[in-house]
Design a protein around this motif. Structure first.
Motif, PDB file in Angstrom:
ATOM      1  N   PRO A 149       0.789  -1.228   0.000  1.00 29.14           N
ATOM      2  CA  PRO A 149       0.000   0.000   0.000  1.00 29.14           C
ATOM      3  C   PRO A 149       0.825   1.284   0.000  1.00 29.14           C
ATOM      4  N   VAL A 150       1.992   1.275   0.665  1.00 28.44           N
ATOM      5  CA  VAL A 150       2.822   2.478   0.699  1.00 28.44           C
ATOM      6  C   VAL A 150       4.232   2.111   0.258  1.00 28.44           C
ATOM      7  N   GLY A 151       4.411   1.898  -1.050  1.00 28.86           N
ATOM      8  CA  GLY A 151       5.739   1.588  -1.558  1.00 28.86           C
ATOM      9  C   GLY A 151       6.166   0.181  -1.223  1.00 28.86           C
ATOM     10  N   ALA A 152       6.961  -0.405  -2.077  1.00 28.06           N
ATOM     11  CA  ALA A 152       7.394  -1.777  -1.864  1.00 28.06           C
ATOM     12  C   ALA A 152       8.602  -1.871  -0.948  1.00 28.06           C
ATOM     13  N   TRP A 153       9.419  -0.807  -0.886  1.00 26.21           N
ATOM     14  CA  TRP A 153      10.574  -0.792   0.007  1.00 26.21           C
ATOM     15  C   TRP A 153      10.281   0.115   1.205  1.00 26.21           C
ATOM     16  N   SER A 154      10.588  -0.343   2.404  1.00 23.61           N
ATOM     17  CA  SER A 154      10.413   0.477   3.601  1.00 23.61           C
ATOM     18  C   SER A 154      11.748   0.598   4.332  1.00 23.61           C
ATOM     19  N   THR A 155      12.005   1.757   4.910  1.00 27.48           N
ATOM     20  CA  THR A 155      13.256   2.006   5.610  1.00 27.48           C
ATOM     21  C   THR A 155      13.281   1.259   6.937  1.00 27.48           C
ATOM     22  N   SER A 156      14.454   0.644   7.219  1.00 30.51           N
ATOM     23  CA  SER A 156      14.622  -0.083   8.479  1.00 30.51           C
ATOM     24  C   SER A 156      15.881   0.430   9.182  1.00 30.51           C
ATOM     25  N   THR A 157      16.318  -0.280  10.219  1.00 27.79           N
ATOM     26  CA  THR A 157      17.468   0.147  11.020  1.00 27.79           C
ATOM     27  C   THR A 157      18.773   0.003  10.251  1.00 27.79           C
ATOM     28  N   SER A 158      19.642   1.005  10.353  1.00 26.88           N
ATOM     29  CA  SER A 158      20.916   0.987   9.636  1.00 26.88           C
ATOM     30  C   SER A 158      21.924   0.036  10.268  1.00 26.88           C
ATOM     31  N   LEU A 159      22.872  -0.433   9.440  1.00 26.75           N
ATOM     32  CA  LEU A 159      24.012  -1.192   9.923  1.00 26.75           C
ATOM     33  C   LEU A 159      24.805  -0.372  10.944  1.00 26.75           C
ATOM     34  N   ASN A 160      25.524  -1.060  11.820  1.00 26.92           N
ATOM     35  CA  ASN A 160      26.432  -0.374  12.736  1.00 26.92           C
ATOM     36  C   ASN A 160      27.673   0.137  12.016  1.00 26.92           C
ATOM     37  N   THR A 161      28.099  -0.600  10.977  1.00 26.18           N
ATOM     38  CA  THR A 161      29.282  -0.233  10.202  1.00 26.18           C
ATOM     39  C   THR A 161      28.889   0.027   8.753  1.00 26.18           C
ATOM     40  N   ALA A 162      28.972   1.286   8.325  1.00 26.32           N
ATOM     41  CA  ALA A 162      28.703   1.618   6.926  1.00 26.32           C
ATOM     42  C   ALA A 162      29.780   0.991   6.057  1.00 26.32           C
ATOM     43  N   ARG A 163      29.377   0.377   4.920  1.00 28.93           N
ATOM     44  CA  ARG A 163      30.353  -0.295   4.064  1.00 28.93           C
ATOM     45  C   ARG A 163      29.740  -0.698   2.737  1.00 28.93           C
ATOM     46  N   ALA A 164      30.617  -0.963   1.786  1.00 30.31           N
ATOM     47  CA  ALA A 164      30.223  -1.472   0.481  1.00 30.31           C
ATOM     48  C   ALA A 164      31.046  -2.722   0.187  1.00 30.31           C
TER      49      ALA A 164
END
Length: 247
Positions: A149-164
């Protein structure tokens, strides 16, 4: 092919490529997208594995891209998201129904070199990644299915360590593992329980741009770029608590 203790060489992909994604198991899998090394750029080719050989199937991606990610378990129901497509990072999301790829709602945060988890095209998790070429991200998004109903992707809690350049494992968005990545190169391992990320024991060999498989309690990490910056063939097994070097 990994049998639980050893690696055995099997038949090659039909399209040579790097930075591809995949889903499935040792008897039924998909190889999706990627980049043609030394070639014209990204590819939209999908190949199907039947346990002994790869077959190029008619279903091609709508957006040619590499350094993307996908759901992990099913070869007939898959989700493919993010990546690098000219002229840069994208949030494009495509759903595979066993016959064809169809475009869906994009990730809220366009990114490449991201991690992913989830079983099929009904539930998935996207985390980490980077801009083109920096900075690295920690943001997590959860796929709640086509027609939400409100977009297929929803924001959740971020990782503790940002990385790629990290890898994800897990059959459910509520039980996912994130490990490895850069910069700087790390062996950091985190567990997602559906609401938050918890830091666990690191990989023995810090690495990025590698491959992995399994669940949050039994996973495999293999290959990639490791110290002091070259390719590694090291494999490690996760038992839910620790990583152990294996063949």
């Amino acid at each position: 092919q990994w049998n639980g203790s050893n690696w055995t060489e099997v038949n090659d992909l039909n399209t040579v490529r790097q930075e591809l994604s995949g889903t499935g198991d040792t008897t039924a899998a998909l190889a999706i997208g990627g980049q043609i090394p030394g070639g014209p750029g990204n590819t939209n080719v999908t190949e199907s594995w039947n346990g002994s050989s790869w077959t190029t199937i008619p279903a091609t991606l709508n957006t040619e891209r590499g350094v993307a990610n996908s759901s992990k378990i099913s070869s007939t129901s898959a989700l493919f998201f993010g990546g690098d497509a000219a002229p840069g990072r994208v949030g494009a999301t495509e759903l595979y129904n066993g016959t064809s790829w169809s475009e869906q709602a994009d990730l809220s945060l366009a990114r490449r070199n991201l991690g992913g988890a989830g079983a099929d095209n009904t539930s998935a998790l996207a985390f980490g990644g980077e801009d083109t070429p920096a900075p690295s991200f920690a943001q997590t998004e959860e796929w709640t299915g086509a027609g939400a109903p409100v977009g297929a992707w929803s924001t959740s809690t971020s990782l503790n360590t940002a990385r790629a350049g990290l890898v994800g494992a897990g059959t459910s968005p509520s039980a996912a593992l994130a490990f490895g990545g850069t910069p700087p190169r790390t062996g950091a391992t985190e567990l997602f329980d559906g609401s938050s990320w918890t830091e666990l024991n690191d990989l023995n060999v810090a690495r990025d741009h590698f491959a992995g498989a399994g669940s949050s309690t039994a996973a495999l990490a293999f290959g990639g770029s490791g110290p002091p910056g070259g390719a590694v063939n090291n494999s490690e097994v996760w038992n839910g608590t620790n990583w152990t070097a294996t063949n």
